[in-house]
Design an enzyme around this catalytic site. Structure first.
Site, PDB file in Angstrom:
ATOM      1  N   GLU A   1      14.666  68.670  -0.014  1.00  0.00           N
ATOM      2  CA  GLU A   1      15.864  67.869   0.514  1.00  0.00           C
ATOM      3  C   GLU A   1      15.310  66.815   1.213  1.00  0.00           C
ATOM      4  OE1 GLU A   1      18.742  70.120   2.212  1.00  0.00           O
ATOM      5  OE2 GLU A   1      19.023  71.726   0.736  1.00  0.00           O
TER       6      GLU A   1
ATOM      7  N   ASP B   1      17.995  77.805  -2.402  1.00  0.00           N
ATOM      8  CA  ASP B   1      18.151  78.470  -1.286  1.00  0.00           C
ATOM      9  C   ASP B   1      19.561  78.759  -0.884  1.00  0.00           C
ATOM     10  OD1 ASP B   1      18.968  76.079  -0.592  1.00  0.00           O
ATOM     11  OD2 ASP B   1      17.587  75.518   1.069  1.00  0.00           O
ATOM     12  N   SER B   2      20.351  78.582  -1.684  1.00  0.00           N
ATOM     13  CA  SER B   2      21.814  78.841  -1.598  1.00  0.00           C
ATOM     14  C   SER B   2      22.142  80.542  -1.550  1.00  0.00           C
ATOM     15  CB  SER B   2      22.803  78.494  -3.030  1.00  0.00           C
ATOM     16  OG  SER B   2      21.952  78.458  -4.216  1.00  0.00           O
TER      17      SER B   2
ATOM     18  N   GLU C   1      24.272  65.781  -4.633  1.00  0.00           N
ATOM     19  CA  GLU C   1      25.355  66.728  -4.176  1.00  0.00           C
ATOM     20  C   GLU C   1      26.635  66.142  -3.355  1.00  0.00           C
ATOM     21  OE1 GLU C   1      23.842  70.479  -2.701  1.00  0.00           O
ATOM     22  OE2 GLU C   1      25.853  71.169  -2.141  1.00  0.00           O
TER      23      GLU C   1
ATOM     24  N   ASP D   1      13.583  76.213  -4.633  1.00  0.00           N
ATOM     25  CA  ASP D   1      13.679  75.379  -3.427  1.00  0.00           C
ATOM     26  C   ASP D   1      12.834  75.480  -2.298  1.00  0.00           C
ATOM     27  OD1 ASP D   1      15.858  73.370  -3.060  1.00  0.00           O
ATOM     28  OD2 ASP D   1      17.526  75.083  -3.250  1.00  0.00           O
TER      29      ASP D   1
ATOM     30  N   LYS E   1      11.910  71.844  -5.299  1.00  0.00           N
ATOM     31  CA  LYS E   1      12.933  70.915  -5.100  1.00  0.00           C
ATOM     32  C   LYS E   1      13.012  70.958  -3.697  1.00  0.00           C
ATOM     33  CE  LYS E   1      17.509  71.876  -5.361  1.00  0.00           C
ATOM     34  NZ  LYS E   1      17.959  71.717  -4.049  1.00  0.00           N
TER      35      LYS E   1
HETATM   36  O1  KIV Z   1      20.164  75.880  -3.213  1.00  0.00           O
HETATM   37  C1  KIV Z   1      20.987  75.448  -4.260  1.00  0.00           C
HETATM   38  O2  KIV Z   1      21.400  76.482  -5.078  1.00  0.00           O
HETATM   39  C2  KIV Z   1      20.761  74.053  -4.627  1.00  0.00           C
HETATM   40  C3  KIV Z   1      21.955  73.566  -5.716  1.00  0.00           C
HETATM   41  C4  KIV Z   1      23.451  73.665  -5.009  1.00  0.00           C
HETATM   42  C5  KIV Z   1      21.680  72.499  -6.404  1.00  0.00           C
HETATM   43  O3  KIV Z   1      20.174  73.299  -4.008  1.00  0.00           O
END
Ligand code: KIV
Length: 274
Positions: free
Chosen positions: A124, A53-54, A191, A92, A122
């Site tokens: 968090e 989600d970056s 992280e 994510d 993924k």
């Molecule tokens: O969203 C993302 O790109 C991430 C990475 C920084 C691990 O969670």
């Protein structure tokens, strides 16, 4: 004599990745958000392509990952999935697609797998995310956790700040990592934490640890592709290393193209039809 047909490379699965724990073969992960870069990473032999989600920051230009929607994650995941032949594709779960209830999280993960083509999701969080991780794993969805500086909690942290330097933060991160592993996650991103803490987690949990800003002791590393490729000449976080200067290369190519168009050098006769 005819040559034996070449075998397609074996696909990287969550099971294959999990078996690397303690075996000394580090996991290589990178983010990608579209078919072109997912394919380039896949063909380079990267193990894990993460549709992070970056993308809210590096693709959409927001100042955090919070505005990213589930529809946007599904869209980018589906695009990236078309570029991946060998790598393990992780998507994510975006902010508030799973925090309100386990049921929300199950449905969100279902969309990322069914519509986005992800092989794993993924999530968090740690202790709070454990009930969802357990349900997902029971439903056959491999889960990667994410502990330490979890960007979806940026406001609670007062910014994207290293976590785990105080003893209370340290204890919380250790408890989160244990909870994620106990819930059945095959891997977790760690992280922006002190490297000794990441090393302690890596030794203490059966799940793979994939570090970003967490030192060299993790079982693998992940970087945001824009940082790795040097796509933004003005941005380099301390924990990242640039393996290219693609931002400068792109600017030079755009400038050369603009000059050729303005001076009538593009297109040539060879680049035109009769
Ligand atoms: O969203 C993302 O790109 C991430 C990475 C920084 C691990 O969670």
């Amino acid at each position: 004599m005819s040559e034996a047909p070449s075998q397609p490379p074996a696909k990287v699965t969550a099971v294959a990745l999990a078996s690397r724990k303690g075996a000394g073969e580090r996991v290589v992960a990178v983010t990608a958000y579209d078919v072109t870069f997912a394919r380039l990473a896949d063909q380079a032999g990267v193990d894990v392509v993460l549709v992070g989600d970056s993308l809210g920051m590096v693709i959409q230009g927001h100042s955090s990952t919070l505005p990213v929607t589930l529809d946007e994650m599904v869209y980018h995941c589906r695009a990236a999935s078309r570029g991946v032949a060998r790598a393990h594709l992780v998507a994510d779960m975006p902010f508030m697609s799973y925090q309100a209830s386990v049921e929300d999280g199950m449905r969100a993960a279902g969309r990322l797998i069914k519509e986005g083509g992800a092989h794993a999701v993924k999530v968090e969080g740690g202790v709070d995310a454990a009930p969802l991780i357990q349900r997902l794993v029971a439903a056959g969805v491999p889960v990667m956790g994410h502990v330490g500086m979890t960007p979806q909690s940026v406001h609670a942290f007062g910014g994207f700040k290293v976590q785990g330097r105080t003893s209370s933060q340290r204890e919380k991160i250790l408890a989160d990592a244990r909870a994620v592993a106990d819930a059945g996650a095959y891997a977790m991103v760690i992280e922006s934490v002190p490297r000794k803490l990441a090393a302690e987690i890596t030794l203490g949990v059966p799940a793979l640890t994939i570090g970003i800003g967490a030192g060299a002791a993790c079982d693998g590393q992940v970087l945001v592709m824009h940082d790795l490729l040097g796509l933004d000449p003005a941005w380099k976080p301390r924990f990242a290393r640039r393996y290219g200067k693609l931002g400068e290369a792109a600017q030079a190519a755009f400038s050369a193209y603009a000059a050729d168009v303005r001076d009538g050098r593009f297109p040539s006769d060879d680049e035109s039809f009769e």
